[in-house]
Write an enzyme that holds these catalytic residues in place. Sequence first.
Site, PDB file in Angstrom:
ATOM      1  N   GLN A   9       0.794  -1.238   0.000  1.00 12.44           N
ATOM      2  CA  GLN A   9       0.000   0.000   0.000  1.00 12.44           C
ATOM      3  C   GLN A   9       0.827   1.290   0.000  1.00 12.44           C
ATOM      4  O   GLN A   9       0.456   2.239  -0.695  1.00 12.44           O
ATOM      5  CB  GLN A   9      -0.989  -0.007   1.165  1.00 12.44           C
ATOM      6  CG  GLN A   9      -2.103  -1.032   0.989  1.00 12.44           C
ATOM      7  CD  GLN A   9      -3.061  -1.069   2.175  1.00 12.44           C
ATOM      8  OE1 GLN A   9      -3.013  -0.216   3.054  1.00 12.44           O
ATOM      9  NE2 GLN A   9      -3.931  -2.066   2.202  1.00 12.44           N
ATOM     10  N   HIS A  13      -7.820  -1.809   7.169  1.00  9.62           N
ATOM     11  CA  HIS A  13      -6.929  -2.073   8.310  1.00  9.62           C
ATOM     12  C   HIS A  13      -6.096  -0.803   8.488  1.00  9.62           C
ATOM     13  O   HIS A  13      -5.662  -0.205   7.497  1.00  9.62           O
ATOM     14  CB  HIS A  13      -6.046  -3.287   7.988  1.00  9.62           C
ATOM     15  CG  HIS A  13      -5.125  -3.719   9.094  1.00  9.62           C
ATOM     16  ND1 HIS A  13      -5.404  -3.559  10.444  1.00  9.62           N
ATOM     17  CD2 HIS A  13      -3.890  -4.312   9.045  1.00  9.62           C
ATOM     18  CE1 HIS A  13      -4.401  -4.047  11.164  1.00  9.62           C
ATOM     19  NE2 HIS A  13      -3.475  -4.502  10.328  1.00  9.62           N
ATOM     20  N   GLY A  49     -12.924 -12.401   3.993  1.00 10.64           N
ATOM     21  CA  GLY A  49     -13.742 -11.943   2.882  1.00 10.64           C
ATOM     22  C   GLY A  49     -14.842 -12.910   2.474  1.00 10.64           C
ATOM     23  O   GLY A  49     -15.971 -12.494   2.197  1.00 10.64           O
ATOM     24  N   SER A  91     -19.257 -32.212  29.685  1.00  6.89           N
ATOM     25  CA  SER A  91     -19.516 -33.013  30.889  1.00  6.89           C
ATOM     26  C   SER A  91     -18.932 -32.340  32.130  1.00  6.89           C
ATOM     27  O   SER A  91     -18.058 -31.473  32.031  1.00  6.89           O
ATOM     28  CB  SER A  91     -18.887 -34.397  30.727  1.00  6.89           C
ATOM     29  OG  SER A  91     -17.462 -34.276  30.765  1.00  6.89           O
TER      30      SER A  91
HETATM   31  P1  NAD Z   1      -5.352 -10.192  -0.616  1.00  4.34           P
HETATM   32  O1  NAD Z   1      -3.907 -10.570  -0.514  1.00  4.34           O
HETATM   33  O2  NAD Z   1      -6.380 -11.256  -0.490  1.00  4.34           O
HETATM   34  O3  NAD Z   1      -5.637  -9.450  -2.009  1.00  4.34           O
HETATM   35  C1  NAD Z   1      -4.731  -8.608  -2.617  1.00  4.34           C
HETATM   36  C2  NAD Z   1      -5.280  -8.010  -3.926  1.00  4.34           C
HETATM   37  O4  NAD Z   1      -4.458  -6.881  -4.250  1.00  4.34           O
HETATM   38  C3  NAD Z   1      -5.200  -8.959  -5.112  1.00  4.34           C
HETATM   39  O5  NAD Z   1      -6.279  -8.674  -5.987  1.00  4.34           O
HETATM   40  C4  NAD Z   1      -3.891  -8.543  -5.772  1.00  4.34           C
HETATM   41  O6  NAD Z   1      -3.850  -8.861  -7.144  1.00  4.34           O
HETATM   42  C5  NAD Z   1      -3.948  -7.040  -5.567  1.00  4.34           C
HETATM   43  N1  NAD Z   1      -2.668  -6.350  -5.621  1.00  4.34           N
HETATM   44  C6  NAD Z   1      -1.486  -6.745  -5.077  1.00  4.34           C
HETATM   45  N2  NAD Z   1      -0.538  -5.833  -5.337  1.00  4.34           N
HETATM   46  C7  NAD Z   1      -1.141  -4.829  -6.055  1.00  4.34           C
HETATM   47  C8  NAD Z   1      -0.690  -3.591  -6.610  1.00  4.34           C
HETATM   48  N3  NAD Z   1       0.569  -3.204  -6.493  1.00  4.34           N
HETATM   49  N4  NAD Z   1      -1.604  -2.829  -7.275  1.00  4.34           N
HETATM   50  C9  NAD Z   1      -2.885  -3.208  -7.400  1.00  4.34           C
HETATM   51  N5  NAD Z   1      -3.377  -4.364  -6.887  1.00  4.34           N
HETATM   52  C10 NAD Z   1      -2.500  -5.156  -6.228  1.00  4.34           C
HETATM   53  O7  NAD Z   1      -5.580  -9.019   0.463  1.00  4.34           O
HETATM   54  P2  NAD Z   1      -6.623  -9.022   1.699  1.00  4.34           P
HETATM   55  O8  NAD Z   1      -6.270 -10.121   2.644  1.00  4.34           O
HETATM   56  O9  NAD Z   1      -8.012  -8.915   1.146  1.00  4.34           O
HETATM   57  O10 NAD Z   1      -6.217  -7.655   2.419  1.00  4.34           O
HETATM   58  C11 NAD Z   1      -6.639  -6.399   1.915  1.00  4.34           C
HETATM   59  C12 NAD Z   1      -6.765  -5.420   3.073  1.00  4.34           C
HETATM   60  O11 NAD Z   1      -7.839  -5.860   3.922  1.00  4.34           O
HETATM   61  C13 NAD Z   1      -5.534  -5.344   3.972  1.00  4.34           C
HETATM   62  O12 NAD Z   1      -5.412  -4.005   4.416  1.00  4.34           O
HETATM   63  C14 NAD Z   1      -5.882  -6.268   5.135  1.00  4.34           C
HETATM   64  O13 NAD Z   1      -5.198  -5.951   6.341  1.00  4.34           O
HETATM   65  C15 NAD Z   1      -7.361  -5.976   5.266  1.00  4.34           C
HETATM   66  N6  NAD Z   1      -8.161  -7.009   5.937  1.00  4.34           N
HETATM   67  C16 NAD Z   1      -8.071  -8.313   5.552  1.00  4.34           C
HETATM   68  C17 NAD Z   1      -8.857  -9.288   6.160  1.00  4.34           C
HETATM   69  C18 NAD Z   1      -8.821 -10.733   5.687  1.00  4.34           C
HETATM   70  O14 NAD Z   1      -9.547 -11.537   6.258  1.00  4.34           O
HETATM   71  N7  NAD Z   1      -8.037 -11.125   4.689  1.00  4.34           N
HETATM   72  C19 NAD Z   1      -9.758  -8.927   7.185  1.00  4.34           C
HETATM   73  C20 NAD Z   1      -9.866  -7.577   7.544  1.00  4.34           C
HETATM   74  C21 NAD Z   1      -9.060  -6.624   6.905  1.00  4.34           C
END
Ligand code: NAD
Length: 338
Positions: free
Chosen positions: A75, A97, A123, A241
């Site tokens: 990010q 997050h 998700g 139990s």
């Molecule tokens: P993920 O790893 O599942 O998904 C990442 C996505 O980002 C993919 O589509 C990937 O292709 C894309 N990506 C990667 N690098 C990129 C770039 N440079 N430019 C554009 N796209 C790019 O991620 P996640 O687990 O869904 O996490 C996303 C956010 O949600 C994070 O901030 C995480 O902390 C937060 N979060 C995740 C969860 C969870 O259960 N996984 C729960 C709550 C919050």
Amino acid sequence: MTSTSKPRITIVGYGSQGRAHALNLRDSGFDVTVGLRSGGPTETKARADGFTVKAPADAVKGAEIVAVLTPDMVQPQLYGEVIEPNIAQGACLLFAHGFNVHYGQITPREDLDVVLVAPKGPGALVRREYEIGRGVPSVYAVHQDKSGNAETFALTYCAGIGGARQNAIRTTFKEETETDLFGEQAVLCGGATKLVQAGWETLVEAGYQPEVAYYECLHELKLIVDLFYEGGVTRMHEFISETAQYGALTRGPYVVDDNTRAQMKKVLTEIQDGTFARQWIAEYAAGNANYKSMKQADLEHPIEAVGKKLRANMKWLSTSPQQAQPPAAALEPQTAAA
Ligand code: NAD
Ligand code: MG
């Protein structure tokens, strides 16, 4: 930016959270664009789901809300190189997050509203709960309120993904970041995994069958956690139990003792003082060699092979997390305790 009831939303990233948010928001009537690198691993999936997919730089241009749902470690560069130069004046920047804002890895432009909407679940469950007419509990926060409407944007988005159907709790970036990291490290992911592995190893080293140890230390954990989820520790005590209760009350403290509590405090301190964040950022920057080898050791732990064999006969289990059923308890009507 003028506050509209259905702001145009761009989701950058289409992984665990990104896909669930995008699908839920579209079904809630929002105009959703997905921003992804061309040829990236999830582009095909987003297109197959019917979304307009653009390069991140183009996707953020017209949006009133930009949700940054890529992995946390990518990010800062993404924000600096792609989002900040292209996001509209006065738009709302949204995170799931608080890590990068809280630890100073991203300092958002001053004209932006900056909010957090974090569903407390993976998700796949965010999507499934929405489809069956509910949502997972969520927390939200406001870091920067330039427009005076930042909280409304957060709550609108939270409602759009289904999170406000449950209790949405207002928090801060600091509280969300520190409690989320603590939960996943000490209890949910780190603590639970190590407890299960150590319990299984103890039984197997003492000569018990690995398969029996698997049922005891891993499989049955879900059944106990379902009771926690439905009605807390109280509910567990109603179902186990007297012998199990007496054993739990007298022997549980052998395992979670003063030393364990001191170690939990250490985990929390390293989160609060930034030690963990610095270590993880440095590990990622150095190519993740330690992270990859430790993860590989988890994947190669002998309990995994035993479980794979036993689960092959559990015909009710699906193989893909996206198709995984929610916990049985999630299908029960919501109660105040849930
Ligand atoms: P993920 O790893 O599942 O998904 C990442 C996505 O980002 C993919 O589509 C990937 O292709 C894309 N990506 C990667 N690098 C990129 C770039 N440079 N430019 C554009 N796209 C790019 O991620 P996640 O687990 O869904 O996490 C996303 C956010 O949600 C994070 O901030 C995480 O902390 C937060 N979060 C995740 C969860 C969870 O259960 N996984 C729960 C709550 C919050
Ligand atoms: Mg987390």
